[in-house]
Design a protein around this motif. Structure first.
Motif, PDB file in Angstrom:
ATOM      1  N   VAL A  80       1.582   5.209  -2.280  1.00 63.06           N
ATOM      2  CA  VAL A  80       0.963   5.387  -0.964  1.00 63.06           C
ATOM      3  C   VAL A  80       2.061   5.720   0.043  1.00 63.06           C
ATOM      4  N   CYS A  81       1.675   6.353   1.122  1.00 62.95           N
ATOM      5  CA  CYS A  81       2.629   6.714   2.160  1.00 62.95           C
ATOM      6  C   CYS A  81       2.284   5.972   3.450  1.00 62.95           C
ATOM      7  N   LEU A  90      10.050  -2.075  13.780  1.00 59.33           N
ATOM      8  CA  LEU A  90      10.140  -3.100  12.741  1.00 59.33           C
ATOM      9  C   LEU A  90       8.765  -3.618  12.350  1.00 59.33           C
ATOM     10  N   GLU A  91       7.968  -3.956  13.329  1.00 54.56           N
ATOM     11  CA  GLU A  91       6.691  -4.629  13.076  1.00 54.56           C
ATOM     12  C   GLU A  91       5.711  -3.771  12.268  1.00 54.56           C
ATOM     13  N   ILE A  92       5.424  -2.575  12.726  1.00 54.12           N
ATOM     14  CA  ILE A  92       4.418  -1.746  12.056  1.00 54.12           C
ATOM     15  C   ILE A  92       4.854  -1.339  10.648  1.00 54.12           C
ATOM     16  N   PRO A  93       6.055  -0.783  10.459  1.00 59.02           N
ATOM     17  CA  PRO A  93       6.397  -0.398   9.084  1.00 59.02           C
ATOM     18  C   PRO A  93       6.524  -1.576   8.135  1.00 59.02           C
ATOM     19  N   ALA A 100       0.905  -2.942   1.571  1.00 52.15           N
ATOM     20  CA  ALA A 100       0.647  -2.017   0.465  1.00 52.15           C
ATOM     21  C   ALA A 100       1.318  -2.505  -0.811  1.00 52.15           C
ATOM     22  N   LEU A 101       2.525  -3.001  -0.673  1.00 56.86           N
ATOM     23  CA  LEU A 101       3.252  -3.522  -1.828  1.00 56.86           C
ATOM     24  C   LEU A 101       2.557  -4.745  -2.425  1.00 56.86           C
ATOM     25  N   ARG A 106       3.064   1.341  -4.550  1.00 60.32           N
ATOM     26  CA  ARG A 106       4.478   1.616  -4.293  1.00 60.32           C
ATOM     27  C   ARG A 106       4.560   2.457  -3.031  1.00 60.32           C
ATOM     28  N   PRO A 107       4.881   1.833  -1.898  1.00 62.88           N
ATOM     29  CA  PRO A 107       4.882   2.572  -0.626  1.00 62.88           C
ATOM     30  C   PRO A 107       6.129   3.437  -0.425  1.00 62.88           C
TER      31      PRO A 107
END
Length: 142
Positions: A80-81, A90-93, A100-101, A106-107
């Motif tokens: 996934v992307c 920092l927070e969103i990613p 997702a992980l 596998r992001p």
């Protein structure tokens, strides 16, 4: 991994490092930058135990009409992307990629080029805490 990362983010020198790093790349106040680090630390601590199970829970909801219903099932997709903006480096990613992980994906994470150093440092922290190198990819861009 999550609990260890949360413990490290709770250490004053590491918290200050990430706060300063965010402040250097995003035009935010000290309090806003520190708040982002605190949110990530609390989120990591929250999902360090059995809480991931709640994240992956399927659901069923009744509809508006007789016989109508909605069901949701959560299965891993594989690769996934995660594409994130600059304003929360920092927070969103971190929350999106690790969610997702947790679900078995596998992001591949793509962050705005002006702030990607922040998440790159977070990945280094997660690797230090035991995250396998094969679990997460980050796309650097110019």
């Amino acid at each position: 991994v999550c609990e260890r990362a949360a413990q490290l983010l709770g250490q004053p020198e590491i918290e200050e490092y990430f706060t300063k790093l965010i402040q250097r790349v995003v035009g935010k106040s000290w309090g806003q930058c520190k708040g982002e680090v605190v949110v990530v630390r609390k989120w990591l601590s929250s999902f360090a135990g059995d809480n991931v199970r709640n994240l992956s829970r399927s659901f069923g909801l009744p509809g508006d009409h007789f016989g109508q219903e909605t069901r949701g099932y959560r299965w891993p997709f594989g690769g996934v992307c995660v594409i994130t903006p600059f304003n929360f480096p920092l927070e969103i990613p971190c929350i999106q990629a690790l969610s997702a992980l947790f679900m078995g994906n596998r992001p591949l994470v793509k962050i705005d080029e002006k702030v990607q150093i922040v998440f790159e440092q977070m990945i280094r922290l997660l690797l230090h805490c035991g995250l396998p190198k094969e679990d997460l990819d980050m796309l650097w861009s110019k």
